[in-house]
Design a protein around this motif. Structure first.
Motif, PDB file in Angstrom:
ATOM      1  N   ASP A 283       8.570 -12.879   2.081  1.00 33.71           N
ATOM      2  CA  ASP A 283       9.256 -13.044   0.797  1.00 33.71           C
ATOM      3  C   ASP A 283       9.389 -11.709   0.080  1.00 33.71           C
ATOM      4  OD1 ASP A 283       9.550 -15.771   0.903  1.00 33.71           O
ATOM      5  OD2 ASP A 283       7.548 -16.156   0.123  1.00 33.71           O
TER       6      ASP A 283
ATOM      7  N   SER B 285       6.833  -3.558   2.318  1.00 31.10           N
ATOM      8  CA  SER B 285       7.013  -2.101   2.298  1.00 31.10           C
ATOM      9  C   SER B 285       5.664  -1.409   2.159  1.00 31.10           C
ATOM     10  CB  SER B 285       7.912  -1.691   1.136  1.00 31.10           C
ATOM     11  OG  SER B 285       9.095  -2.425   1.157  1.00 31.10           O
TER      12      SER B 285
ATOM     13  N   GLY C 233      -3.008  -0.621  -3.087  1.00 33.05           N
ATOM     14  CA  GLY C 233      -2.447  -1.042  -1.807  1.00 33.05           C
ATOM     15  C   GLY C 233      -3.155  -2.245  -1.228  1.00 33.05           C
TER      16      GLY C 233
ATOM     17  N   LEU D 201      -1.198   4.605  -2.732  1.00 32.76           N
ATOM     18  CA  LEU D 201      -1.904   3.882  -1.686  1.00 32.76           C
ATOM     19  C   LEU D 201      -3.163   4.598  -1.241  1.00 32.76           C
ATOM     20  CD1 LEU D 201       1.140   2.797   0.459  1.00 32.76           C
ATOM     21  CD2 LEU D 201      -0.059   1.507  -1.285  1.00 32.76           C
TER      22      LEU D 201
HETATM   23  P1  TYD Z   1       6.370  -4.247  -1.910  1.00 33.36           P
HETATM   24  O1  TYD Z   1       5.658  -3.618  -0.772  1.00 33.36           O
HETATM   25  O2  TYD Z   1       7.428  -3.437  -2.568  1.00 33.36           O
HETATM   26  O3  TYD Z   1       6.987  -5.656  -1.467  1.00 33.36           O
HETATM   27  P2  TYD Z   1       8.195  -5.995  -0.477  1.00 33.36           P
HETATM   28  O4  TYD Z   1       8.563  -4.773   0.269  1.00 33.36           O
HETATM   29  O5  TYD Z   1       7.652  -7.090   0.404  1.00 33.36           O
HETATM   30  O6  TYD Z   1       9.304  -6.512  -1.315  1.00 33.36           O
HETATM   31  O7  TYD Z   1       5.238  -4.662  -2.947  1.00 33.36           O
HETATM   32  C1  TYD Z   1       5.590  -5.410  -4.029  1.00 33.36           C
HETATM   33  C2  TYD Z   1       4.469  -5.793  -4.956  1.00 33.36           C
HETATM   34  O8  TYD Z   1       3.195  -5.321  -4.619  1.00 33.36           O
HETATM   35  C3  TYD Z   1       4.800  -5.221  -6.287  1.00 33.36           C
HETATM   36  O9  TYD Z   1       5.185  -6.297  -7.108  1.00 33.36           O
HETATM   37  C4  TYD Z   1       3.592  -4.560  -6.797  1.00 33.36           C
HETATM   38  C5  TYD Z   1       2.533  -4.870  -5.792  1.00 33.36           C
HETATM   39  N1  TYD Z   1       1.706  -3.697  -5.460  1.00 33.36           N
HETATM   40  C6  TYD Z   1       0.371  -3.694  -5.810  1.00 33.36           C
HETATM   41  O10 TYD Z   1      -0.144  -4.640  -6.402  1.00 33.36           O
HETATM   42  N2  TYD Z   1      -0.397  -2.610  -5.472  1.00 33.36           N
HETATM   43  C7  TYD Z   1       0.122  -1.532  -4.821  1.00 33.36           C
HETATM   44  O11 TYD Z   1      -0.609  -0.572  -4.537  1.00 33.36           O
HETATM   45  C8  TYD Z   1       1.515  -1.543  -4.484  1.00 33.36           C
HETATM   46  C9  TYD Z   1       2.148  -0.378  -3.793  1.00 33.36           C
HETATM   47  C10 TYD Z   1       2.266  -2.646  -4.818  1.00 33.36           C
END
Ligand code: TYD
Ligand code: MG
Length: 513
Positions: free
Chosen positions: A111, A117, A294, A153
């Protein structure tokens, strides 16, 4: 000019048709066929397989022996040496079966906002920190945004910051698959990460990024890159609102490994699950917790300590995920609904088993649930699909309905049959052992469960009781009024065991006399 051929591909199932139709004859989806123009190559010798040999080597001795282009006895095919590149993130490696297989292509779905990412960047950093190299191609974010994330991270910080990874972690903000492939051929990374396949495109395909035509061509380019250079390709795939990988049955067929990244958006626990794996089992799961710095690996899902106060409608179960045993917490809510249009909702659990359990509770447990709305949920984003959770689900529903609670620190394991009897489940001994290790005071198991003496031996730090129960009606006797159970437990009272069950303690059956 190259000859072209037009095909119509189904967005839902990947089916291939020669003319446009309103409904895909293969999967029945409406308005799902997309036009796709193919360049027809000179196919006299047939299209070369992706892993196939260069045409000039077609007759070499070695190829003839390997069974490519010529049939050989299965026993004489040389054994493949599947070497793996461990990423160093053990929860991720576990799901892959030990690491990324060179030359393999992996689709990583989930999702939006779940952390795909983030995990991919951590994989890239971990590979680079271990001496490998990674190319992170982001078509969704600019290199600055990627750097911003990376600096948050822990995995990157531990490696000495983004600067220290130097030439070993390359980042490019690029949506053109040809340039990604070109860069990968030039810098020869160990892993190529593409975030995401829905937003990369080829200039010579007129369709928009994310369309079936683009997805197929781009995916094939990346598969060809992996097979020809031996790098591992991991690409992110978006998930549609009904949970399927977008576009994608087609992508799922083309790649070697499909992983899904799941979790409740409101909980920090994330689960990586294998959906397809050509090089390993799909039974394993990897557990992560999303933190401020992270994704951190989690040993097992942290459920509130099994000795905490018990509430009605709450039960613990020991569930198997691959070779690991995890404790899951199940919550149920039963509220008056309208006869004939009651709601039954399961989240993280099997909805059809829920319907069956409600019927069994009606028939063999004497609970009248016909006009009740029933909601059950597995907490912490853990998905429990196995029948071993039946007993815990049934007890949670019965507890919620009658406002009664299970003894403190109880774990219930067992399958409920249609006749109301409890049946044993695979690996019962391991489940009991793990429950006791996690602080369970009492474990309810079916009468037919065979538990050796070892399950409660001294290596379990919190030696508890094992109680065997024969039927669902006997199991319902385990529930006691909410108030009594709390005060009873505080005064150290022992668990009330129904007369129709037997108690096993420290592996010794204490038969009732
Ligand atoms: P992300 O990796 O961008 O998600 P995707 O690629 O699956 O769409 O991460 C999104 C969420 O993770 C974002 O709402 C914030 C949270 N997050 C943390 O809680 N801690 C972190 O260190 C990072 C990088 C993101
Ligand atoms: Mg993302």
């Amino acid at each position: 000019m190259a000859k072209t051929r037009t095909e119509f591909l189904c967005r839902e199932c990947g089916g291939n048709h020669s003319k446009w139709m309103g409904k895909c004859p293969d999967c029945g989806a409406w308005d799902s066929l997309e036009k796709f123009t193919l360049e027809v190559e000179s196919t006299k010798a047939g299209a070369a397989p992706i892993w196939g040999a260069p045409a000039d080597a077609a007759d070499s001795e070695e190829l003839a022996r390997s069974g490519i282009g010529r049939a050989v006895a299965l026993g004489s095919v040389p054994e493949a040496q599947v070497s793996r590149i461990p990423t160093g993130i053990s929860e991720f490696d576990r799901v892959l079966g030990g690491g990324v297989v060179p030359g393999s292509v992996m689709l990583f779905g989930g999702d939006p906002g779940i952390g795909k990412s983030t995990l991919l960047m951590q994989v890239a950093a971990a590979v680079a920190a271990r001496g490998g190299s990674a190319l992170y191609a982001s078509s969704e974010e600019s290199p600055q945004q990627v750097r911003l994330r990376a600096e948050r991270l822990e995995a990157v910080v531990r490696a000495g910051g983004a600067g220290k990874l130097g030439e070993r972690l390359l980042v490019m903000g690029e949506g053109n698959v040809a340039r990604i492939v070109e860069q990968a051929r030039k810098s020869r990374p160990t892993v190529v990460l593409v975030d995401s396949i829905q937003l990369v495109h080829r200039a010579d395909v007129s369709a928009a990024p994310g369309s079936i035509a683009q997805l197929r061509r781009c995916c094939l380019d990346l598969v060809a890159l992996a097979k020809s250079t031996g790098c591992g390709v991991i690409m992110v795939g978006h998930v549609t609102k009904d949970g399927a990988l977008a576009g994608p049955k087609l992508l799922e067929h083309l790649v070697d490994v499909v992983l899904s990244f799941e979790g409740d958006r409101h909980s920090a626990i994330r689960v990586v699950r294998g959906v397809k794996n050509r090089f390993g089992s799909t039974q394993e799961i990897g557990l992560f917790e999303m933190r401020g710095d992270g994704l951190a690996e989690v040993e097992t899902v942290r459920v509130p300590h099994a000795g905490g106060p018990s509430a009605s409608g709450c039960a613990f179960v020991a569930t198997m995920a691959g070779t690991r045993c995890l404790l899951g917490e199940i919550h149920a809510l039963v509220a008056t609904g309208f006869l004939g249009s009651t709601k039954r909702k399961a989240s993280g659990l099997d909805a059809s088993r829920l319907a069956m359990l409600i019927a069994v509770l009606e028939k063999h447990g004497g609970l009248r649930l016909a006009d009740q709305d029933v909601f059950v949920q597995s907490l912490g984003g853990l998905r429990i699909a196995e029948p071993a959770a039946d007993l815990a689900v049934a007890l949670a529903i019965a507890g919620a309905f009658t406002n009664r609670v299970l003894p403190q620190g109880a774990v219930a394991i067992g399958e409920v049959g249609l006749t109301g009897e409890l049946r044993t489940v695979p690996q019962i001994e391991q489940r009991v052992h793990e429950s006791l290790r996690r602080g369970a005071r009492v474990v309810f198991v079916p009468s037919s469960a065979r538990i050796g003496g070892g399950a409660t031996s001294a290596d379990a730090p919190h030696a508890g009781q094992i109680v065997k129960i024969g039927t669902i009606s006997a199991a319902l006797e385990l529930l006691s009024p909410a108030q009594r159970a709390l005060t009873g437990a505080r005064s150290g009272a022992t668990v009330a065991v129904p007369s129709s069950s037997e108690r096993v303690s420290s592996g010794v059956v204490k038969g009732r006399s």
